[in-house]
Design a protein around this motif. Structure first.
Motif, PDB file in Angstrom:
ATOM      1  N   CYS A  15       3.735  11.812  -7.756  1.00  0.00           N
ATOM      2  CA  CYS A  15       3.087  11.655  -6.444  1.00  0.00           C
ATOM      3  C   CYS A  15       3.394  12.882  -5.604  1.00  0.00           C
ATOM      4  N   ILE A  17       3.591  12.807  -2.258  1.00  0.00           N
ATOM      5  CA  ILE A  17       4.313  12.463  -1.033  1.00  0.00           C
ATOM      6  C   ILE A  17       5.448  11.509  -1.383  1.00  0.00           C
ATOM      7  N   ARG A  18       6.220  11.165  -0.373  1.00  0.00           N
ATOM      8  CA  ARG A  18       7.383  10.314  -0.625  1.00  0.00           C
ATOM      9  C   ARG A  18       7.444   9.259   0.472  1.00  0.00           C
ATOM     10  N   CYS A  19       6.776   8.155   0.228  1.00  0.00           N
ATOM     11  CA  CYS A  19       6.723   7.096   1.236  1.00  0.00           C
ATOM     12  C   CYS A  19       8.053   6.344   1.292  1.00  0.00           C
ATOM     13  N   HIS A  21       8.634   3.325   1.768  1.00  0.00           N
ATOM     14  CA  HIS A  21       8.626   1.949   1.261  1.00  0.00           C
ATOM     15  C   HIS A  21       8.266   1.900  -0.220  1.00  0.00           C
ATOM     16  N   CYS A  22       8.129   3.064  -0.876  1.00  0.00           N
ATOM     17  CA  CYS A  22       7.467   3.111  -2.196  1.00  0.00           C
ATOM     18  C   CYS A  22       8.148   2.203  -3.224  1.00  0.00           C
ATOM     19  N   ALA A  58      -0.119   3.757  -9.955  1.00  0.00           N
ATOM     20  CA  ALA A  58       1.223   4.329 -10.179  1.00  0.00           C
ATOM     21  C   ALA A  58       1.503   5.390  -9.122  1.00  0.00           C
ATOM     22  N   GLY A  59       1.639   6.660  -9.483  1.00  0.00           N
ATOM     23  CA  GLY A  59       1.810   7.723  -8.483  1.00  0.00           C
ATOM     24  C   GLY A  59       0.479   7.964  -7.790  1.00  0.00           C
ATOM     25  N   ASN A  87      -3.755   7.840  -2.079  1.00  0.00           N
ATOM     26  CA  ASN A  87      -3.243   7.939  -0.703  1.00  0.00           C
ATOM     27  C   ASN A  87      -4.163   8.776   0.190  1.00  0.00           C
ATOM     28  N   HIS A 120       2.877   5.660   4.654  1.00  0.00           N
ATOM     29  CA  HIS A 120       1.962   6.672   4.099  1.00  0.00           C
ATOM     30  C   HIS A 120       1.584   7.690   5.176  1.00  0.00           C
ATOM     31  N   ARG A 179      12.230   1.750  -2.728  1.00  0.00           N
ATOM     32  CA  ARG A 179      12.853   2.198  -1.474  1.00  0.00           C
ATOM     33  C   ARG A 179      12.863   1.096  -0.428  1.00  0.00           C
TER      34      ARG A 179
HETATM   35  S1  SF4 Z   1       3.577   4.429  -2.097  1.00  0.00           S
HETATM   36 FE1  SF4 Z   1       1.984   5.477  -3.326  1.00  0.00          FE
HETATM   37  S2  SF4 Z   1       1.498   7.318  -2.134  1.00  0.00           S
HETATM   38 FE2  SF4 Z   1       3.490   6.571  -1.378  1.00  0.00          FE
HETATM   39  S3  SF4 Z   1       5.061   7.673  -2.571  1.00  0.00           S
HETATM   40 FE3  SF4 Z   1       4.655   5.720  -3.634  1.00  0.00          FE
HETATM   41  S4  SF4 Z   1       3.067   6.240  -5.147  1.00  0.00           S
HETATM   42 FE4  SF4 Z   1       3.093   7.917  -3.643  1.00  0.00          FE
END
Ligand code: SF4
Length: 285
Positions: A15, A17-19, A21-22, A58-59, A87, A120, A179
């Motif tokens: 991915c 980005i790094r959300c 709540h992922c 997934a990602g 995203n 996000h 997370r």
């Molecule tokens: S929630 Fe989706 S967009 Fe956000 S870090 Fe995880 S895989 Fe990436």
């Protein structure tokens, strides 16, 4: 009669980005990717096994735009409904957004699912989501916005933003794994049905198959949701394993809330969502 078979297809966990709540954060390594030719073979095999819907997730699938376009084409060729969960990072300008959306449409994509949340949107401008949704409307591509929320007041302005733009969305409760496992859980109330889950499986880039797309490999002690690996089992065998498992069947039909009540837990201790009305609830994979 063949059972309805749909699957979340994890082509890669990578991915951009790094959300905060992922749910995928502590699953397989963040850069795992399926071999492209293997992915093609798997989709053809899925078609033979009566899989009718594939959700690329997934990602961030569109990091592999060319590969995903070819896999979508393959789905169309085999009469499989296809969805991409993204995203929306790519929707930076109207021209670029139109280019991506029209390309996906031309390959035969059935639906675009746009992920949206206060997590996000720390990384992706929320205008991207509007641009992507409007472009889908313009090109006639089905879409919906998956609004990940803990139903707290912090999310009200995010919900308001979607309503102001008259976009099609539905709420998706935060899953307290990955997370989000560290988050304080909100007490919220709902008029939603009990925790019934259709239990569509998830296929990881490493070819592990799990009985539920959201919980995936979280039960590392009991491996309760692990079905097997495609290196040693066939797709049909792993689907059948999920379809004939007694507990999965109860989750699909009775729901977790009723199951817990039966075991002596009070239903209100299991699920308490806030009443959420007027959300559109499109078909989900
Ligand atoms: S929630 Fe989706 S967009 Fe956000 S870090 Fe995880 S895989 Fe990436």
């Amino acid at each position: 009669m063949n059972p309805v078979r749909q699957i979340a297809f994890g082509y890669s966990t990578k991915c951009n980005i790094r959300c905060g709540h992922c749910v995928a954060a502590d699953a397989s390594p963040g850069t795992a990717k399926m071999d492209f030719d293997r992915a093609k073979d798997i989709i053809q095999e899925m078609a033979r096994c009566h899989v009718t819907g594939i959700s690329f997730t997934a990602g961030e699938p569109l990091l592999f735009f060319d590969d995903i376009c070819k896999l979508i084409q393959l789905c169309r060729k085999n009469g499989i409904y296809s969805r991409i969960v993204t995203n929306g990072y790519w929707a930076k300008t109207r021209e670029e957004t139109d280019r991506v959306v029209s390309e996906l449409m031309s390959k035969g994509l059935s639906q675009l699912r746009l992920s949206y949340s206060r997590w996000h949107q720390q990384h992706v401008n929320r205008e991207n989501i509007v641009r992507a949704a409007l472009s889908c409307q313009k090109h006639g591509l089905d879409y919906f916005i998956s609004f990940v929320t803990d139903f707290s007041k912090k999310d009200d302005s995010f919900e308001q933003f979607l309503r102001q733009h008259r976009l099609k969305f539905f709420p998706e409760p935060v899953i307290y794994f990955g997370r989000a496992g560290e988050f304080d859980r909100q007490r919220v109330f709902t008029d939603y049905p009990p925790n019934v889950c259709s239990m569509n499986p998830y296929l990881s880039p490493e070819l592990d198959m799990f009985a539920c797309c959201d919980a995936a490999n979280r039960f590392s002690n009991t491996h309760f949701l692990y079905l097997g690996n495609l290196r040693s089992d066939s797709i049909d065998a792993l689907f059948r394993k999920g379809e004939t498992h007694v507990l999965y069947h109860l989750i699909r039909t009775m729901g977790l809330t009723n199951m817990a009540s039966y075991l002596g837990f009070k239903a209100r201790e299991i699920v308490q969502y806030r009443s959420v009305k007027n959300f559109l609830t499109p078909k989900r994979i």
